[in-house]
Design a protein around this motif. Structure first.
Motif, PDB file in Angstrom:
ATOM      1  N   ARG A   1       0.841  -1.200   0.000  1.00  0.00           N
ATOM      2  CA  ARG A   1       0.000   0.000   0.000  1.00  0.00           C
ATOM      3  C   ARG A   1       0.870   1.241   0.000  1.00  0.00           C
ATOM      4  NH1 ARG A   1      -3.616  -1.471   5.038  1.00  0.00           N
ATOM      5  NH2 ARG A   1      -1.733  -2.668   5.462  1.00  0.00           N
ATOM      6  N   ILE A   2       0.480   2.197  -0.801  1.00  0.00           N
ATOM      7  CA  ILE A   2       1.193   3.464  -0.900  1.00  0.00           C
ATOM      8  C   ILE A   2       0.222   4.579  -0.562  1.00  0.00           C
ATOM      9  CG2 ILE A   2       2.407   5.038  -2.466  1.00  0.00           C
ATOM     10  CD1 ILE A   2       3.273   2.535  -4.044  1.00  0.00           C
ATOM     11  N   ALA A   3       0.565   5.377   0.450  1.00  0.00           N
ATOM     12  CA  ALA A   3      -0.315   6.467   0.892  1.00  0.00           C
ATOM     13  C   ALA A   3       0.531   7.538   1.576  1.00  0.00           C
ATOM     14  CB  ALA A   3      -1.389   5.948   1.843  1.00  0.00           C
ATOM     15  N   PRO A   4       1.299   8.310   0.806  1.00  0.00           N
ATOM     16  CA  PRO A   4       2.154   9.325   1.430  1.00  0.00           C
ATOM     17  C   PRO A   4       1.337  10.461   2.031  1.00  0.00           C
ATOM     18  CG  PRO A   4       2.159   9.571  -0.949  1.00  0.00           C
ATOM     19  CD  PRO A   4       1.398   8.313  -0.660  1.00  0.00           C
ATOM     20  N   PRO A   5       1.917  11.219   2.952  1.00  0.00           N
ATOM     21  CA  PRO A   5       1.220  12.405   3.448  1.00  0.00           C
ATOM     22  C   PRO A   5       0.840  13.318   2.282  1.00  0.00           C
ATOM     23  CG  PRO A   5       3.186  11.959   4.761  1.00  0.00           C
ATOM     24  CD  PRO A   5       3.247  11.053   3.580  1.00  0.00           C
ATOM     25  N   LEU A   6      -0.277  14.003   2.410  1.00  0.00           N
ATOM     26  CA  LEU A   6      -0.746  14.873   1.337  1.00  0.00           C
ATOM     27  C   LEU A   6       0.166  16.082   1.146  1.00  0.00           C
ATOM     28  CD1 LEU A   6      -4.600  14.859   2.067  1.00  0.00           C
ATOM     29  CD2 LEU A   6      -3.176  13.107   0.964  1.00  0.00           C
ATOM     30  N   VAL A   7       1.053  16.330   2.090  1.00  0.00           N
ATOM     31  CA  VAL A   7       1.973  17.461   1.991  1.00  0.00           C
ATOM     32  C   VAL A   7       3.252  17.100   1.243  1.00  0.00           C
ATOM     33  CG1 VAL A   7       1.096  18.518   4.113  1.00  0.00           C
ATOM     34  CG2 VAL A   7       3.050  16.934   4.234  1.00  0.00           C
ATOM     35  N   ILE A   8       3.388  15.871   0.792  1.00  0.00           N
ATOM     36  CA  ILE A   8       4.601  15.461   0.101  1.00  0.00           C
ATOM     37  C   ILE A   8       4.818  16.333  -1.136  1.00  0.00           C
ATOM     38  CG2 ILE A   8       3.443  13.720  -1.350  1.00  0.00           C
ATOM     39  CD1 ILE A   8       5.926  11.938  -0.972  1.00  0.00           C
ATOM     40  N   SER A   9       6.065  16.679  -1.410  1.00  0.00           N
ATOM     41  CA  SER A   9       6.362  17.459  -2.612  1.00  0.00           C
ATOM     42  C   SER A   9       6.403  16.531  -3.819  1.00  0.00           C
ATOM     43  CB  SER A   9       7.709  18.174  -2.466  1.00  0.00           C
ATOM     44  OG  SER A   9       8.779  17.237  -2.478  1.00  0.00           O
ATOM     45  N   LYS A  10       6.200  17.098  -4.998  1.00  0.00           N
ATOM     46  CA  LYS A  10       6.265  16.283  -6.213  1.00  0.00           C
ATOM     47  C   LYS A  10       7.667  15.712  -6.383  1.00  0.00           C
ATOM     48  CE  LYS A  10       5.235  16.177 -11.159  1.00  0.00           C
ATOM     49  NZ  LYS A  10       6.579  15.673 -11.572  1.00  0.00           N
ATOM     50  N   GLU A  11       8.679  16.489  -6.003  1.00  0.00           N
ATOM     51  CA  GLU A  11      10.055  16.015  -6.128  1.00  0.00           C
ATOM     52  C   GLU A  11      10.294  14.796  -5.230  1.00  0.00           C
ATOM     53  OE1 GLU A  11       9.543  19.912  -7.634  1.00  0.00           O
ATOM     54  OE2 GLU A  11       9.142  19.192  -5.580  1.00  0.00           O
ATOM     55  N   ASP A  12       9.815  14.859  -4.009  1.00  0.00           N
ATOM     56  CA  ASP A  12       9.977  13.721  -3.101  1.00  0.00           C
ATOM     57  C   ASP A  12       9.164  12.521  -3.571  1.00  0.00           C
ATOM     58  OD1 ASP A  12      11.733  15.110  -1.512  1.00  0.00           O
ATOM     59  OD2 ASP A  12      10.250  15.647   0.016  1.00  0.00           O
TER      60      ASP A  12
END
Length: 401
Positions: free
Chosen positions: A376-387
């Protein structure tokens, strides 16, 4: 032994083994990144199963918590406090509903929804006492209390915990015909996740949720949407039900409502439904406490701007486009999800979900497996596009060998 190995050995020696965590020991975190006890940084692409939608150490949430810590943290519901009315009013408005019953954890909120539906069935619908039935979907995950695991189809959650609570009917997820056939005069509610998270981020077929909504209205049955994981911005909308233009009778919320700071959950519905309760019939000492309300009020304010929903939609489109390119190459069998949420089925020949998660951990990316072959992939919504792109690069490297 290393610092990490020592910490893990101590944890395994002195705690129940009810989880199988990856062998990383987090010491600090900020935004979408976590740092372990030895100083190594990891990109968090799980976000506490969506509890950390707004990232680690979000300044607005931390400031709201600190300010409240200096004032009052708990009164119990024996007294009113000055954050409670605002919390209930604003959460109800965010949901487009009228009434809120706050609890602490997601499982408590689901238990509350079950009790609410049964009481509504007896007091409002007129179901004979003790005969109420609630329909749920196979492969559901709503928590791990004794009542909730009674309607689970997951052997790991269910085995050796009987006897089980009666009153539930299980139907296949996405099958409207089966749902219609399961309904009787004693059916009081349909409880479903609009997207099944633990099952592997399963999205129902188009038209299914509107069909559930139509059937429940036709048969005078409550439609309860468990949006504990899918809600509050994760899928690119405030609620996953919105993708199908559906408004349920009741939302069950948790995880991100507490901003990753404190446990906060709630059942949100109409006065007609939640009005069945009388003093003493249900409650929680910590439910709706001042600290929880202060943090949740800031979460609600952040969601009202629409910024996080839009970000999840835009980055989510990019995420799914990139993951979709991996399908058909022998490593990935299927990718599912919405917004910044994806389930990736790994080809068995490449390894188990656990093995892939460990390889990604070695490359500085944290995800988690479910049901053997899925990550499952669910990064924080604040993640940058670069990250996000860096994380995707690591995923491609692992899956392409």
């Amino acid at each position: 032994m290393s610092i990490t190995e020592t910490a893990i050995a101590s944890a395994e020696a002195h705690s129940a083994h009810n989880y199988h965590p990856l062998p990383v020991v987090v010491a600090t975190a900020d935004g979408a990144w976590m740092t372990d006890v030895e100083g190594r940084r990891y990109l968090d692409m799980l976000a506490g199963y969506s509890a950390l939608n707004f990232g680690h150490g979000n300044r607005r949430l931390i400031d709201a918590a600190k300010a409240q810590l200096e004032r009052v943290t708990l009164t119990s519901r024996a007294f009113h406090h000055d954050r409670f009315a605002d919390f209930c009013t604003q959460l109800a408005a965010l949901c487009g509903m009228e009434s809120v019953l706050p609890m602490n954890t997601g499982a408590e909120a689901v238990e509350t929804a079950v009790k609410t539906a049964r009481k509504w069935g007896y007091r409002v619908k007129g179901v004979p006492d003790g005969m109420a039935k609630i329909i749920v979907a196979a492969n559901n995950f709503h928590g791990r209390t004794t009542t909730i695991i009674s309607f689970s189809t997951d052997p790991e959650a269910r085995e050796d915990f009987g006897p089980y609570t009666p009153g539930f009917e299980i139907v296949p997820y996405g099958d409207l015909t089966a749902l219609r056939e399961a309904m009787t005069e004693n059916t009081v509610a349909v409880l479903m996740e609009p997207i099944q998270g633990e099952a592997g981020v399963l999205v129902p077929p188009p038209g299914y949720l509107p069909g559930v909504r139509a059937l429940t209205r036709e048969r005078n049955v409550l439609f309860i949407a468990d949006e504990i994981q899918s809600g509050l911005g994760r899928t690119g909308r405030t609620f996953a039900c919105e993708h199908e233009g559906v408004v349920p009778d009741m939302y069950v919320l948790g995880k991100a409502l507490g901003g990753g700071v404190v446990p906060v959950s709630a059942v949100v519905s109409s006065q007609k439904v939640l009005g069945v309760f009388r003093p003493g019939e249900h409650g929680s000492t910590f439910g709706g406490n001042p600290l929880a309300c202060a943090v949740a009020l800031e979460v609600i304010a952040m969601l009202r701007t629409g910024e996080f929903q839009q970000r999840a939609a835009e980055l989510g489109e990019h995420l799914h486009q990139e993951l979709g390119l991996l399908v058909g190459g022998g490593a990935v069998e299927e990718v599912r999800g919405r917004g910044l949420w994806a389930g990736v089925d790994i080809a068995p020949a490449l390894g188990t979900g656990r093995e892939i998660s460990e390889k990604l951990m070695d490359r500085g990316v944290l995800v988690k497996d479910t049901h053997g072959s899925t990550i499952r992939i669910a990064p924080p919504l604040v993640i940058s596009k670069e990250d996000l792109d860096w994380g995707l690069e690591q995923i491609r490297a692992v899956l392409r060998g």
